[in-house]
Enzyme design. Structure first.
Site, PDB file in Angstrom:
ATOM      1  N   ASN A  86       0.629  -1.050  -0.024  1.00 45.04           N
ATOM      2  CA  ASN A  86      -0.026  -0.060  -0.044  1.00 45.04           C
ATOM      3  C   ASN A  86       0.939   1.353   0.067  1.00 45.04           C
ATOM      4  O   ASN A  86       0.745   2.094   0.920  1.00 45.04           O
ATOM      5  CB  ASN A  86      -0.786  -0.151   1.128  1.00 45.04           C
ATOM      6  CG  ASN A  86      -0.285  -0.020   2.551  1.00 45.04           C
ATOM      7  OD1 ASN A  86       0.912  -0.594   2.649  1.00 45.04           O
ATOM      8  ND2 ASN A  86      -0.799   0.501   3.601  1.00 45.04           N
ATOM      9  N   ASP A 248       3.681  -5.705  11.581  1.00 39.08           N
ATOM     10  CA  ASP A 248       2.793  -4.676  11.045  1.00 39.08           C
ATOM     11  C   ASP A 248       3.571  -3.208  11.236  1.00 39.08           C
ATOM     12  O   ASP A 248       2.684  -2.163  11.568  1.00 39.08           O
ATOM     13  CB  ASP A 248       1.343  -4.771  11.435  1.00 39.08           C
ATOM     14  CG  ASP A 248       0.528  -3.716  10.585  1.00 39.08           C
ATOM     15  OD1 ASP A 248       0.857  -3.389   9.504  1.00 39.08           O
ATOM     16  OD2 ASP A 248      -0.838  -3.958  10.900  1.00 39.08           O
ATOM     17  N   HIS A 252       4.908   6.305  10.378  1.00 41.45           N
ATOM     18  CA  HIS A 252       4.265   7.891   9.997  1.00 41.45           C
ATOM     19  C   HIS A 252       5.103   8.747  10.645  1.00 41.45           C
ATOM     20  O   HIS A 252       5.723   8.461  11.681  1.00 41.45           O
ATOM     21  CB  HIS A 252       2.712   7.659  10.633  1.00 41.45           C
ATOM     22  CG  HIS A 252       1.831   6.968   9.900  1.00 41.45           C
ATOM     23  ND1 HIS A 252       1.371   6.915   8.808  1.00 41.45           N
ATOM     24  CD2 HIS A 252       1.091   5.718  10.340  1.00 41.45           C
ATOM     25  CE1 HIS A 252       0.386   5.854   8.323  1.00 41.45           C
ATOM     26  NE2 HIS A 252       0.357   5.080   9.563  1.00 41.45           N
TER      27      HIS A 252
HETATM   28  C1  NCD Z   1      -1.243   0.322   7.706  1.00 42.27           C
HETATM   29  C2  NCD Z   1      -0.258   1.333   7.314  1.00 42.27           C
HETATM   30  O1  NCD Z   1      -0.426   2.505   7.856  1.00 42.27           O
HETATM   31  O2  NCD Z   1      -0.014   1.270   6.127  1.00 42.27           O
HETATM   32  N1  NCD Z   1      -1.649   0.772   9.266  1.00 42.27           N
HETATM   33  C3  NCD Z   1      -2.274   0.070  10.221  1.00 42.27           C
HETATM   34  O3  NCD Z   1      -2.740   0.673  11.069  1.00 42.27           O
HETATM   35  N2  NCD Z   1      -1.837  -1.260  10.352  1.00 42.27           N
HETATM   36  C4  NCD Z   1      -2.200  -0.583   7.057  1.00 42.27           C
HETATM   37  C5  NCD Z   1      -2.292  -1.852   7.253  1.00 42.27           C
HETATM   38  O4  NCD Z   1      -1.794  -2.486   7.922  1.00 42.27           O
HETATM   39  O5  NCD Z   1      -3.398  -2.588   6.761  1.00 42.27           O
HETATM   40 ZN    ZN Z   2      -0.016  -3.795   7.711  1.00 42.02          ZN
END
Ligand code: NCD
Ligand code: ZN
Length: 371
Positions: A86, A248, A252
Site C-alpha cells: 500500500n 505490522d 508515519h
Molecule cells: C497500516 C499502514 O499504515 O499502512 N496501518 C495500520 O494501522 N496497520 C495499514 C495496514 O496494515 O493495513
Molecule cells: Zn499492515
C-alpha cells in the site's frame, strides 16, 4: 566457516551445538573441531522473519525508506521481511512491481519478499510470489474489486487484510480450491473462534505484538486494539491457531499521527518484545521459534528456516536488560508505545547467509536477496 557454542532455539527444544557454514548455507549442525567464532553458549534464533512490514519509500520516503526499514530490521535481529504494497504509487501493476524489486535489490539490508496487491482480476501471476488483497479500506486505496472466487481458483498463495466477513469468505474459497491463505493481523476473539473451527493446513494466521500487549484504545491502529477477552483468545492460541507473529511496522511522522493516521512503527520492538516474553517465561522459546522463525520461513521461502542446506541466518542474543528508546531507532518513525520499557534480551550478533552483518553496534550492507 564455523560458529561454535550456540544454544539454538527450535520448536523441539534448545540445541547446544556448533554450526558449520559453506557458501552461506548451513552445512553441518553438531560438534566440530577447528577454529571458529565462539558464541559462549549464547541463545541464537535461526531465520527470524517479519512477514508484515510497510517499508513505504517511493513518494512516502519522508516516512520511511527500504533502506531505513531494512537497516532497522537487521539492527533488531530480523534477517528477512515481507514488504506491504500500500505504497504511493501502490504496488498493483507490473511496472511499479519491477521498480520496487530494483529498489530492494539496491537498498535492502536484509532478505525480502515483495507483496503485489491485486485490486482487480489478474490473469498472469508470473513473478508475483506474494499476493496481498485488501477486503476492507486501510491506509492507501487498494480495495479488491475483482472476482474473489476466480482469484482463489488460480491457487496462488494469498495474504489478506480483512474484517471477519471477508475472512470467512476467503477461508471457504481456500477450502474450495486448496489455495494457501495467510490471514494478517487477527485481533478479535470471534475471528479466533471461527478459525479454530475451520482453519485447514492451507491457512496460516498472524497476530501482532501490539494486539497481544496493548489495551483497547491505547493506539490508533488497524485493526483496532481488542478487549482483554480478545487478547486472552490470541494468547491462548499462540502456536496453535496462531502461526505467526508479524510486526505490522506502519511508520508515519509524528504530525501525521497527531492527525489520526493509523499504524505504529514496530520493526525495532518486534523481536525485543518477543524475546522479553520468552526470557520472562510468558511464552516458551519453543513456541517462539514456531511463531517468528519456523512458520514464517516455511510460508515465505524454501531457502529459509533451520536445517542442512538452508541459508545460514542467525540472531544471537544475550539475556541482558535494556530500555526501549525510539530516539535511537534506525527507522525514520521515532516513536513507540513501548518507549521506556525495560526489556530482557539484547541483540548481540546478526548473521545473514553466514556473514556477520550486525555486531551489536554497526549494521553492515551485503548483497540482499529476494526470498
Ligand atoms: C497500516 C499502514 O499504515 O499502512 N496501518 C495500520 O494501522 N496497520 C495499514 C495496514 O496494515 O493495513
Ligand atoms: Zn499492515
Amino acid at each position: 566457516m564455523l560458529f561454535k557454542n550456540l544454544s539454538l532455539v527450535t520448536s523441539d527444544g534448545i540445541k547446544k551445538c556448533d554450526i558449520l557454514v559453506k557458501n552461506g548455507k548451513i552445512a553441518g549442525i553438531g560438534k566440530f573441531s577447528g577454529n571458529g567464532i565462539d558464541f559462549k553458549g549464547r541463545t541464537a534464533i535461526p531465520s527470524v522473519i517479519d512477514m508484515h512490514v510497510h517499508c513505504r519509500d517511493f513518494e512516502q520516503s519522508y516516512k520511511e525508506t527500504v533502506e531505513t526499514a531494512t537497516k532497522a530490521a537487521i539492527s533488531k535481529g530480523i534477517t528477512g521481511i515481507v514488504d506491504m504494497p500500500n505504497t504511493v504509487p501502490p504496488v498493483n501493476n507490473r511496472e511499479v512491481f519491477e521498480e520496487r524489486k530494483k529498489l530492494f535489490k539496491e537498498k535492502s539490508y536484509c532478505d525480502y519478499g515483495i507483496n503485489f496487491s491485486v485490486t482487480e482480476d489478474l490473469k498472469f501471476f508470473d513473478g508475483y510470489k506474494f499476493i496481498k488483497i485488501f477486503l476492507t479500506e486501510t491506509t492507501g486505496k487498494l480495495l479488491f474489486k475483482g472476482d474473489l472466487d476466480r482469484l482463489f481458483s488460480y491457487r496462488k498463495p494469498i495474504a489478506i487484510h480483512s474484517d471477519i466477513a471477508g475472512m470467512k469468505k476467503c477461508v471457504k474459497l481456500s477450502m474450495k480450491y486448496g489455495t494457501k491463505l495467510h490471514i494478517c493481523h487477527v485481533s478479535k476473539k470471534e475471528e479466533i473462534k471461527f478459525l479454530k473451527k475451520y482453519k485447514t493446513h492451507n491457512i496460516t494466521v498472524e497476530v501482532t505484538p501490539h494486539h497481544l500487549l496493548l489495551p483497547e484504545g491505547a493506539e490508533n491502529v488497524k485493526p483496532d486494539l481488542g478487549t482483554e477477552e480478545d487478547r486472552k483468545a490470541l494468547w491462548r492460541e499462540l502456536g496453535r491457531t496462531v502461526d505467526v507473529i508479524g510486526s505490522d511496522h506502519a511508520p508515519h511522522t509524528i504530525e501525521e499521527k497527531k492527525k489520526g493516521a493509523y499504524g505504529i512503527p514496530g520493526i525495532e520492538t518486534f523481536l525485543p518484545l518477543c524475546l522479553d516474553l520468552a526470557f520472562r517465561k510468558k511464552i516458551s522459546f519453543e513456541t517462539l521459534a514456531l511463531l517468528i522463525s519456523e512458520n514464517p520461513s516455511r510460508i515465505v521461502s524454501e531457502r529459509k528456516g533451520f536445517g542442512i542446506g538452508k541459508d545460514a541466518d542467525f540472531t544471537v542474543v544475550e539475556d541482558k536488560e535494556w530500555i526501549v528508546d525510539s530516539r535511537k531507532f534506525y527507522s525514520k518513525s521515532k516513536f513507540s508505545p513501548f518507549d521506556g520499557m525495560r526489556l530482557r534480551g539484547r541483540i548481540k550478533t546478526v548473521i545473514l547467509r553466514g556473514e556477520i552483518i550486525y555486531d551489536g553496534e554497526k549494521v553492515k550492507k551485503i548483497e540482499s536477496r529476494e526470498m
